[in-house]
Design an enzyme around this catalytic site. Structure first.
Site, PDB file in Angstrom:
ATOM      1  CB  SER A 182      26.192  29.858  49.529  1.00  0.00           C
ATOM      2  OG  SER A 182      27.172  30.648  50.128  1.00  0.00           O
ATOM      3  CG  LEU A 183      30.987  26.637  49.921  1.00  0.00           C
ATOM      4  CD1 LEU A 183      32.475  26.895  49.737  1.00  0.00           C
ATOM      5  CD2 LEU A 183      30.708  25.145  49.901  1.00  0.00           C
TER       6      LEU A 183
ATOM      7  CE  LYS B  17      34.507  22.748  46.179  1.00  0.00           C
ATOM      8  NZ  LYS B  17      34.812  23.226  44.822  1.00  0.00           N
TER       9      LYS B  17
ATOM     10  CB  CYS C 218      57.096  69.801  52.403  1.00  0.00           C
ATOM     11  SG  CYS C 218      57.912  68.396  51.652  1.00  0.00           S
TER      12      CYS C 218
ATOM     13  CD  GLU D 209      38.135  22.669  44.875  1.00  0.00           C
ATOM     14  OE1 GLU D 209      37.590  23.788  44.753  1.00  0.00           O
ATOM     15  OE2 GLU D 209      37.647  21.620  44.436  1.00  0.00           O
TER      16      GLU D 209
ATOM     17  CB  CYS E  72      55.065  69.339  49.055  1.00  0.00           C
ATOM     18  SG  CYS E  72      56.459  70.456  48.912  1.00  0.00           S
TER      19      CYS E  72
ATOM     20  CE  LYS F  36      34.729  32.840  54.476  1.00  0.00           C
ATOM     21  NZ  LYS F  36      34.115  34.044  54.845  1.00  0.00           N
TER      22      LYS F  36
ATOM     23  CE  LYS G  97      34.561  30.680  50.943  1.00  0.00           C
ATOM     24  NZ  LYS G  97      34.474  32.063  50.577  1.00  0.00           N
TER      25      LYS G  97
ATOM     26  CD  GLU H  98      34.782  33.040  43.919  1.00  0.00           C
ATOM     27  OE1 GLU H  98      33.947  32.150  43.611  1.00  0.00           O
ATOM     28  OE2 GLU H  98      34.667  33.773  44.905  1.00  0.00           O
TER      29      GLU H  98
ATOM     30  CE1 TYR I 299      33.021  27.324  42.780  1.00  0.00           C
ATOM     31  CE2 TYR I 299      34.795  28.945  42.805  1.00  0.00           C
ATOM     32  CZ  TYR I 299      33.449  28.632  42.934  1.00  0.00           C
ATOM     33  OH  TYR I 299      32.548  29.616  43.208  1.00  0.00           O
TER      34      TYR I 299
ATOM     35  CG  ASP J 240      38.128  37.255  49.035  1.00  0.00           C
ATOM     36  OD1 ASP J 240      36.901  37.065  48.958  1.00  0.00           O
ATOM     37  OD2 ASP J 240      38.647  38.058  49.820  1.00  0.00           O
TER      38      ASP J 240
ATOM     39  CB  CYS K 101      59.429  69.116  46.980  1.00  0.00           C
ATOM     40  SG  CYS K 101      59.611  68.010  48.375  1.00  0.00           S
TER      41      CYS K 101
ATOM     42  CG  ASP L 250      53.093  40.649  25.014  1.00  0.00           C
ATOM     43  OD1 ASP L 250      53.072  39.417  25.245  1.00  0.00           O
ATOM     44  OD2 ASP L 250      53.008  41.525  25.891  1.00  0.00           O
ATOM     45  CB  ALA L 251      55.681  41.969  18.941  1.00  0.00           C
TER      46      ALA L 251
ATOM     47  CG  ASP M 288      50.019  42.559  19.670  1.00  0.00           C
ATOM     48  OD1 ASP M 288      49.127  41.960  20.311  1.00  0.00           O
ATOM     49  OD2 ASP M 288      50.734  43.458  20.158  1.00  0.00           O
TER      50      ASP M 288
ATOM     51  CB  CYS N 162      61.487  70.946  50.521  1.00  0.00           C
ATOM     52  SG  CYS N 162      59.745  71.332  50.282  1.00  0.00           S
TER      53      CYS N 162
HETATM   54  S1  IVH Z   1      32.359  25.475  45.835  1.00  0.00           S
HETATM   55  C1  IVH Z   1      28.480  23.693  45.861  1.00  0.00           C
HETATM   56  N1  IVH Z   1      34.915  26.057  45.723  1.00  0.00           N
HETATM   57  O1  IVH Z   1      32.912  30.793  48.063  1.00  0.00           O
HETATM   58  C2  IVH Z   1      29.675  24.411  45.465  1.00  0.00           C
HETATM   59  N2  IVH Z   1      33.395  27.826  46.182  1.00  0.00           N
HETATM   60  O2  IVH Z   1      31.324  31.143  50.472  1.00  0.00           O
HETATM   61  C3  IVH Z   1      29.757  25.750  46.076  1.00  0.00           C
HETATM   62  N3  IVH Z   1      34.464  30.017  46.434  1.00  0.00           N
HETATM   63  O3  IVH Z   1      29.829  31.100  46.455  1.00  0.00           O
HETATM   64  C4  IVH Z   1      30.944  26.484  45.797  1.00  0.00           C
HETATM   65  N4  IVH Z   1      36.527  29.334  46.071  1.00  0.00           N
HETATM   66  O4  IVH Z   1      31.918  32.064  45.291  1.00  0.00           O
HETATM   67  C5  IVH Z   1      33.674  26.537  45.922  1.00  0.00           C
HETATM   68  N5  IVH Z   1      37.198  26.407  45.556  1.00  0.00           N
HETATM   69  C6  IVH Z   1      35.968  26.888  45.749  1.00  0.00           C
HETATM   70  C7  IVH Z   1      35.730  28.248  46.010  1.00  0.00           C
HETATM   71  C8  IVH Z   1      34.415  28.680  46.232  1.00  0.00           C
HETATM   72  C9  IVH Z   1      35.756  30.382  46.328  1.00  0.00           C
HETATM   73  C10 IVH Z   1      33.355  30.953  46.752  1.00  0.00           C
HETATM   74  C11 IVH Z   1      32.133  30.807  45.883  1.00  0.00           C
HETATM   75  C12 IVH Z   1      31.015  30.510  46.846  1.00  0.00           C
HETATM   76  C13 IVH Z   1      31.551  31.098  48.119  1.00  0.00           C
HETATM   77  C14 IVH Z   1      30.892  30.495  49.327  1.00  0.00           C
END
Ligand code: IVH
Length: 676
Positions: A84-85, A292, A410, A116, A428, A316, A118, A179, A231, A120, A433, A35-36, A39, A413
């Protein structure tokens, strides 16, 4: 002129070098320099850049943090909607998805899938023009999102400029999606810091990531250590998604190492069960796996329904829960005296490990959920990290269950406990303590405090159990003979520990102040107090008002410090530490009293070309300067950047010397303003 060209060329080389090291550190997690050393490269680059701010490119590594605090986020329309998915929760639903995919494609089509994790966190779209990051936006409603460019620039695993693979042109337009997430260890660190400061904790890493990205001040985001997994590629995608992922890696993005190309739904299911075993051990939270269709041509044929593509789905994992009996409750006393309740459970399997304890957080939590001893309870892994009691299975009550007794004393003690108003915590009240002592010592020796290596919790426990050590001052009386009799302590480790203790005596007063574990005194507050007072002696005689007058120190902190210092046993401890030879003053700044900024009062205003405000402030303080928020006759220098406003005017009215960033940096490195 020639010198200028040479220096600019050096700056360009430095940028390439720094980018390379950022990539190794933040993307590959495999740094090659300390790190140094990193820097030092940054300092040198800043030094050169400050001389010709107009020559500093937008994507210089020095410019990650620097965006202004904005009153709100502006809206941006995505180039193509961020989809979305839809979700699947069972094997049957995944097989149905596979069938829909095949039915939607010409008969006999072969389908490959990319699997892949998912992640969070929260989705983000990044737009690159000719390889440069020009815009970052949150998902929003999928069509319009929020412009978070200034914040996203602070995420070091996101390249500001794409790495150009050998012999390849960078695309004119490139739309990357991925993400933004907060690594688990960072989430825990942040929550600890917030709890210590009396702020509310984030429920899970995703909320913490969202809260950090949606900060109006990019400086705050910069401190939160967010990360990013790419992704998906919109504009600029390859014909196969797997090739797009490889391209993303080539451009310098972090792509999950856990993706896999499969050629049937059976293989996809295999991945899903295999990945489930791996999830708990990752440094980030995942809540499922994404499947996918690999071929982008097939993706187009399949299209989307509303917001969800027909070519991808999220599997999920069921939330990890288990039912068991709460046999008992124990109260653990932490370093600041807070009693936290832990449930003792009949051991039960939960996401790959056997759980026999779960957190109950605090008294309010127990009351709200009406948790009783003997209850059947459902536990889960909160944020996938610590098991938590989720709820009571009330219908299984026999009537034998007993309500939880809130301790009046406590458990360690026997002293009375108190419950401050507006706080969920009970504490406490005994300053001596033993629990406080143990936790306090573990904190005292920790890395950010006195940094005594080789003195982990197990050593502290042994030292206390054998009676060799009762408080921090005793550590400094330990001898080699004392140490070698401890379990698992060889002669070499004993010597190393003694050496580490000796070295820690030279620590500046701010570390010691932090190490003492005074409530509300984190590392930052300790530093403020140390610079302001300069010595423990002066701090000991300070009035609460004097403390509260310091910027960033409120009455709560001031009171806590004064109270701590007024306890005779604490004063005694300080005396014994001083007698042991610990440094009781703050001289980091005095190390160079010759520095032209030493003892001067500075005010920063406007946006500096390369330095962030907080950074500039620390640099000035390290050189022994005081940094103030307002201009007065006592101000020595006003360091003005772009769009400096009323403070600059005031400085001019009062005849205070105004300097720019370049001059500031020159002075910082020793060039005297007066001498010119
Ligand atoms: S693909 C058309 N890939 O999950 C492509 N999404 O529930 C759409 N997410 O909004 C997204 N990991 O925020 C994709 N490997 C991944 C993901 C991913 C997390 C999230 C993403 C999306 C949400 C849908």
């Amino acid at each position: 002129m020639e010198e200028k060209n040479q220096l600019l060329a050096e700056a360009a080389r430095l940028r390439t070098e720094i980018r390379h090291h950022e990539y190794l550190y933040y993307v590959l997690d495999a740094p090659e320099i300390t790190d140094a050393e990193y820097d030092r490269l940054m300092v040198r680059l800043r030094e050169i850049e400050s001389q010709w701010p107009e020559e500093v490119p937008e994507d210089s590594p020095t410019r990650r943090v620097g965006g202004k605090v904005s009153p709100e986020f502006t809206e941006v329309r995505h180039l193509t909607p961020l989809l979305s998915l839809s979700n699947a929760f069972s094997e049957a639903e995944l097989r149905a998805f596979d069938e829909r995919v095949h039915n939607g494609l010409p008969a006999g089509s072969k389908v490959e899938y990319v699997m892949e994790p998912k992640i969070d966190g929260l989705a983000c779209s990044l737009i690159y023009e000719n390889g440069r990051l020009v815009r970052a936006a949150t998902r929003g409603d999928g069509v319009v999102g929020e412009n978070v460019t200034a914040n996203v620039r602070t995420i070091r695993s996101i390249p500001l400029i794409l790495k150009a693979p050998a012999g390849q042109e960078l695309p004119e337009l490139f739309d990357v999606r991925g993400e933004v997430y907060m690594p688990r260890h960072e989430f825990m660190r942040l929550n600890e810091e917030r709890a210590e400061a009396g702020e509310s904790e984030f429920a899970n890493p995703r909320n913490a990531a969202a809260g950090s990205l949606r900060q109006l001040d990019p400086q705050v985001t910069a401190k939160r250590s967010l990360s990013f997994f790419a992704y998906y590629v919109g504009d600029g995608a390859k014909e196969r998604h797997s090739d797009s992922l490889a391209m993303l890696t080539g451009y310098g993005f972090k792509v999950s190492e856990n993706y896999r190309l499969v050629s049937s739904i059976d293989e996809a299911l295999e991945y899903i069960s295999e990945f489930n075993e791996k999830r708990a051990g990752l440094s980030y939270d995942t809540d499922g796996a994404v499947i996918k269709v690999n071929d982008v041509y097939q993706q187009r044929i399949l299209g989307a329904t509303g917001k969800d593509p027909r070519w991808a789905i999220a599997f999920k994992y069921p939330p990890e829960q288990a039912e068991t009996t709460m046999e008992d409750i124990v109260w653990r006393v932490g370093r600041t005296g807070v009693l936290t309740p832990t449930a003792v459970l009949t051991p039960v399997k939960l996401s790959g490990s056997t759980v026999s304890r779960a957190t109950l957080h605090n008294v309010d939590f127990i009351k709200e959920k009406d948790i009783r001893i003997g209850d059947r309870v459902i536990i889960n892994k909160a944020g996938e990290i610590i098991p938590e009691v989720l709820r009571v299975v009330a219908e299984k009550r026999s009537g034998e269950e007993t309500p939880v007794e809130i301790p009046a004393v406590c458990p360690e003690c026997g002293w009375q406990v108190e419950r401050p108003e507006n706080e969920a915590a009970i504490r406490c009240t005994n300053p001596h303590c033993p629990a406080l002592g143990r936790e306090g010592l573990i904190h005292f020796v920790s890395r950010d405090a006195m940094n005594i290596e080789g003195c982990g919790p197990s050593v502290i426990n042994q030292l206390m159990d054998t009676g060799l050590v009762k408080d921090a001052a005793d550590l400094y009386n330990l001898t080699r003979d004392d140490l070698v009799q401890l379990e698992r302590m060889g002669e070499k480790s004993a010597d190393n520990l003694l050496q580490a203790l000796e070295a820690s005596k030279e620590n500046e007063m701010d570390r010691l102040l932090f190490a003492l574990g005074i409530r509300h005194v984190g590392a930052k507050v300790a530093r403020l107090l140390a610079t302001e007072f300069g010595s423990m002696e002066k701090l000991l005689t300070a009035e609460p008002e004097q403390l509260a007058a310091i910027r960033d120190i409120g009455s709560k902190i001031a009171e806590s410090v004064v109270t701590w210092l007024s306890v005779p046993a604490n004063r005694d401890l300080l005396e014994r530490l001083a007698a042991a030879g610990l440094k009781m003053d703050f001289t980091a700044q005095a190390a160079d009293t010759a520095n032209p900024l030493y003892g001067k009062t500075l005010v920063f205003t406007g946006t500096l070309p390369t330095l962030g405000r907080a950074e500039a402030k620390t640099m000035a303080q390290d050189a022994g300067a005081k940094v103030s928020g307002s201009v007065s006759k006592k101000t020595d220098y006003v360091v003005a950047g772009a769009e400096a406003g009323s403070k600059l005017e005031k400085a001019q009215q009062l005849g205070v010397t105004v300097i720019d960033e370049a001059e500031f940096l020159q002075m910082l490195h020793g060039a005297s303003k007066e001498a010119e």
